[in-house]
Design a protein around this motif. Structure first.
Motif, PDB file in Angstrom:
ATOM      1  N   TRP A 281       0.899  -1.039  -0.155  1.00 32.12           N
ATOM      2  CA  TRP A 281       0.139   0.102  -0.001  1.00 32.12           C
ATOM      3  C   TRP A 281       1.019   1.101  -0.073  1.00 32.12           C
ATOM      4  O   TRP A 281       0.677   2.006  -0.947  1.00 32.12           O
ATOM      5  CB  TRP A 281      -0.917  -0.232   1.142  1.00 32.12           C
ATOM      6  N   ALA A 282       1.734   1.235   0.902  1.00 30.60           N
ATOM      7  CA  ALA A 282       2.887   2.205   0.992  1.00 30.60           C
ATOM      8  C   ALA A 282       3.548   2.642  -0.381  1.00 30.60           C
ATOM      9  O   ALA A 282       3.499   3.839  -0.842  1.00 30.60           O
ATOM     10  CB  ALA A 282       3.830   2.036   2.132  1.00 30.60           C
ATOM     11  N   ASP A 283       3.803   1.338  -0.918  1.00 22.86           N
ATOM     12  CA  ASP A 283       4.855   1.504  -2.419  1.00 22.86           C
ATOM     13  C   ASP A 283       3.650   2.271  -3.273  1.00 22.86           C
ATOM     14  O   ASP A 283       4.012   3.062  -4.174  1.00 22.86           O
ATOM     15  CB  ASP A 283       5.143   0.243  -2.635  1.00 22.86           C
ATOM     16  N   GLU A 284       2.402   2.022  -3.320  1.00 26.04           N
ATOM     17  CA  GLU A 284       1.782   2.335  -4.361  1.00 26.04           C
ATOM     18  C   GLU A 284       1.073   3.957  -3.998  1.00 26.04           C
ATOM     19  O   GLU A 284       0.939   4.679  -5.115  1.00 26.04           O
ATOM     20  CB  GLU A 284      -0.009   1.712  -4.189  1.00 26.04           C
ATOM     21  N   HIS A 285       1.252   4.242  -2.740  1.00 25.24           N
ATOM     22  CA  HIS A 285       0.848   5.806  -2.449  1.00 25.24           C
ATOM     23  C   HIS A 285       1.885   6.765  -2.271  1.00 25.24           C
ATOM     24  O   HIS A 285       1.736   7.960  -2.297  1.00 25.24           O
ATOM     25  CB  HIS A 285      -0.038   5.576  -1.212  1.00 25.24           C
ATOM     26  N   LYS A 286       3.397   6.279  -2.020  1.00 28.13           N
ATOM     27  CA  LYS A 286       4.288   7.216  -1.890  1.00 28.13           C
ATOM     28  C   LYS A 286       4.715   8.124  -3.011  1.00 28.13           C
ATOM     29  O   LYS A 286       5.125   9.064  -2.608  1.00 28.13           O
ATOM     30  CB  LYS A 286       5.349   6.369  -1.237  1.00 28.13           C
ATOM     31  N   ASN A 287       4.384   7.834  -4.095  1.00 27.80           N
ATOM     32  CA  ASN A 287       4.486   8.657  -5.030  1.00 27.80           C
ATOM     33  C   ASN A 287       3.596   9.786  -5.360  1.00 27.80           C
ATOM     34  O   ASN A 287       3.948  10.657  -5.781  1.00 27.80           O
ATOM     35  CB  ASN A 287       4.880   7.646  -6.338  1.00 27.80           C
ATOM     36  N   ARG A 288       2.359   9.218  -4.819  1.00 33.64           N
ATOM     37  CA  ARG A 288       1.105  10.044  -5.219  1.00 33.64           C
ATOM     38  C   ARG A 288       1.504  11.378  -4.582  1.00 33.64           C
ATOM     39  O   ARG A 288       1.487  12.603  -5.241  1.00 33.64           O
ATOM     40  CB  ARG A 288      -0.169   9.629  -4.455  1.00 33.64           C
ATOM     41  N   ILE A 289       2.127  11.599  -3.266  1.00 25.93           N
ATOM     42  CA  ILE A 289       2.039  13.014  -2.583  1.00 25.93           C
ATOM     43  C   ILE A 289       3.242  13.807  -3.256  1.00 25.93           C
ATOM     44  O   ILE A 289       3.119  15.039  -3.446  1.00 25.93           O
ATOM     45  CB  ILE A 289       1.907  12.998  -1.160  1.00 25.93           C
ATOM     46  N   LEU A 290       4.127  13.047  -3.537  1.00 22.90           N
ATOM     47  CA  LEU A 290       5.349  13.867  -4.109  1.00 22.90           C
ATOM     48  C   LEU A 290       4.975  14.265  -5.787  1.00 22.90           C
ATOM     49  O   LEU A 290       5.252  15.333  -6.082  1.00 22.90           O
ATOM     50  CB  LEU A 290       6.780  13.159  -4.131  1.00 22.90           C
ATOM     51  N   GLU A 291       4.203  13.329  -6.345  1.00 27.05           N
ATOM     52  CA  GLU A 291       3.644  13.801  -7.634  1.00 27.05           C
ATOM     53  C   GLU A 291       2.897  15.234  -7.499  1.00 27.05           C
ATOM     54  O   GLU A 291       2.962  16.057  -8.204  1.00 27.05           O
ATOM     55  CB  GLU A 291       2.912  12.849  -8.173  1.00 27.05           C
ATOM     56  N   GLN A 292       2.016  15.254  -6.549  1.00 21.46           N
ATOM     57  CA  GLN A 292       1.191  16.299  -6.199  1.00 21.46           C
ATOM     58  C   GLN A 292       1.984  17.633  -5.866  1.00 21.46           C
ATOM     59  O   GLN A 292       1.719  18.771  -6.266  1.00 21.46           O
ATOM     60  CB  GLN A 292       0.058  16.082  -4.947  1.00 21.46           C
ATOM     61  N   PHE A 293       3.056  17.381  -4.878  1.00 18.81           N
ATOM     62  CA  PHE A 293       4.110  18.581  -5.076  1.00 18.81           C
ATOM     63  C   PHE A 293       4.732  19.243  -6.078  1.00 18.81           C
ATOM     64  O   PHE A 293       4.900  20.271  -6.192  1.00 18.81           O
ATOM     65  CB  PHE A 293       4.998  18.014  -3.908  1.00 18.81           C
ATOM     66  N   LYS A 294       4.595  18.255  -7.220  1.00 21.62           N
ATOM     67  CA  LYS A 294       5.131  18.783  -8.759  1.00 21.62           C
ATOM     68  C   LYS A 294       4.120  19.765  -9.125  1.00 21.62           C
ATOM     69  O   LYS A 294       4.435  20.759  -9.741  1.00 21.62           O
ATOM     70  CB  LYS A 294       5.177  17.710  -9.559  1.00 21.62           C
ATOM     71  N   LEU A 295       2.686  19.598  -8.775  1.00 20.52           N
ATOM     72  CA  LEU A 295       1.815  20.575  -9.218  1.00 20.52           C
ATOM     73  C   LEU A 295       2.058  21.921  -8.626  1.00 20.52           C
ATOM     74  O   LEU A 295       1.496  22.969  -9.149  1.00 20.52           O
ATOM     75  CB  LEU A 295       0.645  19.945  -8.776  1.00 20.52           C
ATOM     76  N   LEU A 296       2.766  21.845  -7.503  1.00 15.20           N
ATOM     77  CA  LEU A 296       2.914  23.320  -6.881  1.00 15.20           C
ATOM     78  C   LEU A 296       4.349  23.935  -7.628  1.00 15.20           C
ATOM     79  O   LEU A 296       4.568  24.921  -7.056  1.00 15.20           O
ATOM     80  CB  LEU A 296       3.193  22.865  -5.545  1.00 15.20           C
ATOM     81  N   GLY A 297       4.784  23.174  -8.351  1.00 14.60           N
ATOM     82  CA  GLY A 297       6.077  23.760  -9.051  1.00 14.60           C
ATOM     83  C   GLY A 297       7.313  23.416  -7.919  1.00 14.60           C
ATOM     84  O   GLY A 297       8.325  24.169  -8.302  1.00 14.60           O
ATOM     85  N   ALA A 298       7.325  22.605  -7.132  1.00 15.78           N
ATOM     86  CA  ALA A 298       8.367  22.129  -6.269  1.00 15.78           C
ATOM     87  C   ALA A 298       9.614  21.718  -7.043  1.00 15.78           C
ATOM     88  O   ALA A 298       9.765  20.869  -8.049  1.00 15.78           O
ATOM     89  CB  ALA A 298       7.869  21.012  -5.189  1.00 15.78           C
ATOM     90  N   SER A 299      10.713  22.492  -6.801  1.00 10.73           N
ATOM     91  CA  SER A 299      12.101  22.293  -7.451  1.00 10.73           C
ATOM     92  C   SER A 299      12.839  21.472  -6.619  1.00 10.73           C
ATOM     93  O   SER A 299      13.966  21.675  -6.182  1.00 10.73           O
ATOM     94  CB  SER A 299      12.726  23.376  -7.905  1.00 10.73           C
ATOM     95  N   PHE A 300      12.477  20.276  -6.049  1.00 12.96           N
ATOM     96  CA  PHE A 300      13.139  19.344  -5.245  1.00 12.96           C
ATOM     97  C   PHE A 300      13.850  18.335  -6.037  1.00 12.96           C
ATOM     98  O   PHE A 300      13.526  18.257  -7.289  1.00 12.96           O
ATOM     99  CB  PHE A 300      12.296  18.903  -4.075  1.00 12.96           C
ATOM    100  N   ASP A 301      14.926  17.826  -5.607  1.00  9.89           N
ATOM    101  CA  ASP A 301      15.705  16.820  -6.499  1.00  9.89           C
ATOM    102  C   ASP A 301      15.124  15.123  -6.071  1.00  9.89           C
ATOM    103  O   ASP A 301      15.727  14.694  -5.060  1.00  9.89           O
ATOM    104  CB  ASP A 301      16.964  16.846  -5.850  1.00  9.89           C
ATOM    105  N   LEU A 302      14.391  15.103  -7.214  1.00  9.11           N
ATOM    106  CA  LEU A 302      13.755  13.754  -6.796  1.00  9.11           C
ATOM    107  C   LEU A 302      14.550  12.365  -6.985  1.00  9.11           C
ATOM    108  O   LEU A 302      14.350  11.396  -6.712  1.00  9.11           O
ATOM    109  CB  LEU A 302      12.385  13.798  -7.886  1.00  9.11           C
ATOM    110  N   SER A 303      15.692  12.842  -7.585  1.00  8.01           N
ATOM    111  CA  SER A 303      16.492  11.658  -7.687  1.00  8.01           C
ATOM    112  C   SER A 303      17.066  11.321  -6.168  1.00  8.01           C
ATOM    113  O   SER A 303      17.822  10.213  -6.139  1.00  8.01           O
ATOM    114  CB  SER A 303      17.648  12.236  -8.568  1.00  8.01           C
ATOM    115  N   ARG A 304      16.914  12.306  -5.272  1.00  6.70           N
ATOM    116  CA  ARG A 304      17.388  11.846  -3.960  1.00  6.70           C
ATOM    117  C   ARG A 304      16.252  11.458  -3.228  1.00  6.70           C
ATOM    118  O   ARG A 304      16.617  11.172  -1.791  1.00  6.70           O
ATOM    119  CB  ARG A 304      18.008  13.206  -3.390  1.00  6.70           C
ATOM    120  N   LYS A 305      15.102  11.232  -3.579  1.00  5.30           N
ATOM    121  CA  LYS A 305      13.897  11.100  -2.693  1.00  5.30           C
ATOM    122  C   LYS A 305      14.093   9.872  -1.580  1.00  5.30           C
ATOM    123  O   LYS A 305      14.556   9.025  -2.093  1.00  5.30           O
ATOM    124  CB  LYS A 305      12.647  10.522  -3.867  1.00  5.30           C
TER     125      LYS A 305
END
Length: 868
Positions: free
Chosen positions: A123-147
């Motif tokens: 369940w966590a694996d299925e959902h853990k990308n969801r919220i960070l994907e949503q942060f992208k909608l905010l324009g978040a310039s974080f380094d996802l390669s280091r997630k």
RNA sequence: GGGCGUUUAGCUCAGUUGGUAGAGCGCUUCCCUUACAAGGAAGAUGUCGGGAGUUCGAGCCUCUCAACGCCCACCA
């Protein structure tokens, strides 16, 4: 960027632009931090959102502020890292999974630990990308390669090391203490996970008979059902009422068990009857009393919140819930005629923060962190300024908590989390605390897991490669620069990061803690799903655009970090501004026809309008930099709004329709876009890509941030231009007052400052619809309206259009205003004390203002006379 | 019980070292002027919660009262 025409589309479609722009940054890897860079580092770790979570307005605000700081520092040419990740959120996540199981009529125990964890991981694996994907909608310039994830291998290793080290230092211990027990979660929770609610209850006074003699002692309790666990009656040693009873024994009603009467300072003589029953296994204060007097601990309520089946609890009560037991006990006391009195009593009841179940203080064997030694350096770090809170007042809050810190119960009777690295010998029970099981054949691991905040407390360094202090990220980006979060998790998270960071890295994990307010609904209520008053940021982004959302939220931030009340319509503010930026930029780009090589500012040919806007831009750059560096982030939104809308659009762009300097138009727009980029990243990037300028970076996101530049200081010319604006506004005002239609032009006569006004005749013609301008000293034209700008009178002959009485009334009203001000100013200047004690500049300014007022009044008065 | 915050224009709120108040929305009047009606122009609106004090001068500093909100403590 992909669609590279030279023009901006006629309508501003926020979402289209935002999607393209974000993709452009991502495709070009522009958020990736380089740990090997020579540039100065700037880093932020995200407050890891719950893996189960969805984006809410709090994230939108928190994320926007972090992104602004990150983007600003990136443009300041620092090597920035914004570290993204999620928190496994122990209880919260486990609750979700258990709820899902309950729908199938299952409990976690039906599955067993292994299967349950597998399911939770899935369940966590299925959902853990969801919220960070949503942060992208905010324009978040974080380094996802280091997630990162608080339950990933790296974090797990860090947690084990920290646990073992603290244990070996004697700072982690296991013991039986009273803890806050949630009977629903079936776990211990920490003090700060317990919220107190006032409830209407009762105070029951119960008579306990003395042994072997007449008489009784009456105690008062709010929880009669716990009486079966009583081990003593306590009175205050100085209470003369009970002086003679101390040391005697009494016989408990209902069970007949015998307990002593003891004396303890803790008892408040004035509360209830002044006598208190002592139940060490179910009350934290009684627990302490029990220890002091060496009393036994009798447990009568179990982990499910049910009355225990043991020799202490009467058979009728056994197995009942706490509530049922209370009723039944009271009834039995009544029947036995030992219930002396019942009074209403309002008291506070502890509730589980996660599920709002009434917590049960329970004697239980748990793991604790000894906080006092760890708190000391954490207090020092803040007191000495190594860590600064913004706004400062939160320091007091933090220090107060730290100085009264209590040991932290870190074990949870859950399955989802970091399992405690303690191992017990299957036969001897011997305990070994170590990172790995010393011998899986003979040792079994402790079944408890750690409080979620234990691993998030290590977040700033566990994400940087710690315990490998030689890792590139650790060396480059730790300690981090700024921590951005809401005040609600200062104790939960910020305080723990500071203590753990100092203990294990010997450095504060960040130098500044920027605390912002909480998002509330339009009535100031906290947003919650159960209240149904939430606003979904994703909806707002769809409706108004991400940049509009960011701009609005930013503009609502105050330096004091006040809570922010929002409603859907408030975001029109940001949308309108984005639209304005788009359109004015579109106009500018349409009007720039020269090739970029020819768009260099020539300082020899600048008009006063050019100098004015350059001067304003320069001031704006200065203020924006100062404010952002002082975390007055809301302020920069207003400064940029004011500059762009009221200066660039309302005046400079209008003037450029008459006479344009393409180089200045482009220069100002370019710099404005850079200044705005941290707040509105997409629209500024999209426009900037089309700007006819030399670019030495891929995008505006890493272009150089504008700064104050002496070269662009033109104060005197700027002041002249302001005078011109005053004149235009005064003329427009007259046009409005006398209802002069747009189609008819006016003639004007100017009596002073010919040199200045000559330069701006085309401006007057267009912006005030002037037909002809004459210069004439001591002009006296009949049937005229007129206005006074500083020391210049402008006469507008209106002939038939004018109603002289109206004009006289208009001017008299003006004089009234001016005279009121003059009177107050003269009053001040006549005051000897003002002249002698006020600063020289203030006095001089006041005198200058007096002269100005006097001359203006005189001009107006003279003219009225001639009109009449 | 202890601590903190808030009270300024009809609404939501700014107001950085004390020099007699600002924005957005709303409101009134006018304008589709070829970037923008999600716009432009011109306006109206406040004894800055009450009281006292310090000061030449207080929205801002001190004290006090009131209302609302939050945090900590958790006396059975």
């Amino acid at each position: 960027m992909t669609n590279c025409t030279n023009e901006l589309s006629t309508t501003y479609n926020a979402r289209e632009i935002e999607k393209d722009t974000y993709k452009f940054w991502e495709d070009n890897n522009l958020f990736k931090a380089d740990a090997k860079s020579n540039k100065e580092a700037y880093s932020i770790v995200i407050p890891p959102p719950n893996v189960t979570g969805v984006l809410h307005m709090g994230h939108a605000l928190d994320g926007t502020l972090q992104d602004i700081l990150i983007r600003y520092n990136r443009m300041k040419q620092k090597e920035v890292l914004w570290m993204p990740g999620c928190d496994h959120a122990g209880i919260a996540t486990q609750n979700v999974i258990e709820k899902n199981l309950a729908k199938e009529g299952l409990t976690r125990h039906d599955l067993g630990r292994e299967k349950f964890l597998a399911k939770t991981w899935q369940w966590a694996d299925e959902h853990k990308n969801r919220i960070l994907e949503q942060f992208k909608l905010l324009g978040a310039s974080f380094d996802l390669s280091r997630k990162r994830f608080t339950l990933d291998e790296g974090c797990s290793n860090a947690v084990k090391k920290v646990f073992v080290d603290l244990y070996n230092k004697g700072l982690i211990y296991k013991g039986s203490y009273i803890v806050n027990w949630c009977p629903r979660c079936q776990s211990a929770i920490s003090d700060i996970e317990t919220n107190y609610e006032t409830e209407d209850g009762h105070l029951w006074e119960i008579s306990y008979a003395l042994k072997d003699e007449m008489g009784a002692i009456v105690i008062a309790t709010t929880r009669p059902e716990t009486m079966f666990g009583d081990v003593a009656i306590a009175v205050n040693p100085s209470d003369f009422k009970y002086k003679d009873l101390i040391g005697k024994t009494c016989v408990m009603p209902l069970t007949g068990r015998q307990i002593p009467i003891i004396a303890d300072e803790y008892v408040d003589k004035s509360f209830g009857t002044g006598a208190l029953k002592i139940t060490p296994a179910h009350d934290p204060n009684d627990f302490e009393v029990g220890l002091r007097h060496n009393l036994p601990q009798i447990k009568v309520i179990d982990e499910k919140g049910l009355m225990m089946r043991n020799e202490y609890v009467p058979p009728q009560i056994q197995g009942l819930t706490r509530e049922e037991a209370r009723k039944k006990t009271v009834k039995m006391l009544e029947e036995n005629q030992v219930l002396v009195r019942v009074t209403k009593h309002v008291h506070n009841v502890g509730k589980c923060q996660r599920c709002n179940t009434t917590i049960e203080p329970l004697l239980s064997k748990q793991w604790f962190v000894k906080m006092a030694p760890l708190a000391q350096p954490a207090i020092e770090a803040v007191k000495t300024g190594k860590i600064k809170f913004i706004p400062e007042r939160w320091e007091k809050n933090y220090l107060m908590w730290m100085e009264n810190i209590r040991d932290w119960c870190i074990s949870r009777q859950l399955w989802w989390g970091h399992q405690i690295p303690a191992y017990y010998h299957k036969e001897t029970g011997e305990m070994i605390v170590a990172a790995e099981n010393p011998d899986p054949n003979n040792y079994i691991q402790d079944t408890d897991v750690l409080d979620t905040w234990f691993s998030s407390g290590l977040w700033p360094f566990e994400t940087m490669g710690w315990p490998d202090t030689n890792s590139d990220d650790y060396k480059k980006f730790y300690p981090t620069s700024t921590l951005v979060t809401g005040f609600d998790i200062i104790f939960f998270w910020v305080a723990r990061m500071i203590t753990m960071g100092l203990e294990f890295t010997k450095q504060p994990p960040f130098s500044t803690v920027y605390i912002h307010g909480l998002i509330r609904d339009e009535h100031g209520q906290k947003m919650s799903k159960s209240k149904g008053n939430t606003i979904d940021p994703v909806d707002l982004i769809e409706k108004y655009g991400c940049d509009a959302l960011r701009f609005t939220l930013t503009s609502l931030c105050t330096y004091g970090g006040q809570d922010i009340k929002i409603s859907d319509e408030k975001f029109e503010f940001g949308r309108n501004f984005a639209n304005k930026v788009w359109n004015a930029s579109r106009f500018t780009l349409m009007n720039v026809t020269k090739p970029k090589e020819e768009l260099k500012i020539d300082f020899n040919t600048l008009t006063i309008a050019d100098k004015w806007i350059l001067n304003e831009l320069n001031k704006t750059a200065k203020e924006v930099n100062e404010n952002i560096q002082n975390y007055r982030i809301g302020e920069i939104a207003s400064i940029l709004y004011e500059f762009f809308w009221s200066k660039y659009c309302d005046w400079y762009v209008e003037l450029s329709k008459i006479e344009k300097n393409e180089a200045v138009l482009v220069y100002v727009l370019d710099n404005f876009l850079r200044l705005l980029h941290p707040i509105m990243p997409h629209i500024t990037e999209a426009i900037w890509q089309k700007m006819p300028i030399e670019k030495d970076t891929k995008g505006i996101l890493n272009a150089k941030y504008p700064e104050y530049n002496e070269k662009f200081v033109f104060e005197e010319d700027a002041k002249k231009m302001e005078t011109v604006f005053e004149a235009i506004k005064a003329l427009r005002n007259i046009r409005a007052e006398f209802n002069i239609p747009t189609s008819s032009k006016i003639d004007i006569i100017i009596d002073n400052n010919e040199e200045l006004y000559k330069q701006i005749i085309p401006y007057l013609n267009r912006l005030a619809k002037v037909n002809s301008t004459k210069f004439e000293k001591n002009c006296n034209h009949p049937k005229s309206a007129y206005c006074v700008v500083d020391d210049t009178k402008i006469t507008i002959p209106l002939e038939d259009l004018i109603d002289l009485n109206q004009e006289i009334a208009r001017q008299k009203k003006k004089i009234e205003k001016l005279e009121a001000e003059l009177k107050s100013i003269e009053g001040r200047l006549n005051n000897q004390k003002f002249v002698s004690s006020a600063p020289k500049e203030v006095v001089e300014k006041t005198i200058a203002r007096k002269d100005e007022l006097k001359s203006e009044i005189k001009i107006i008065e003279d003219t009225i006379q001639k009109l009449a």
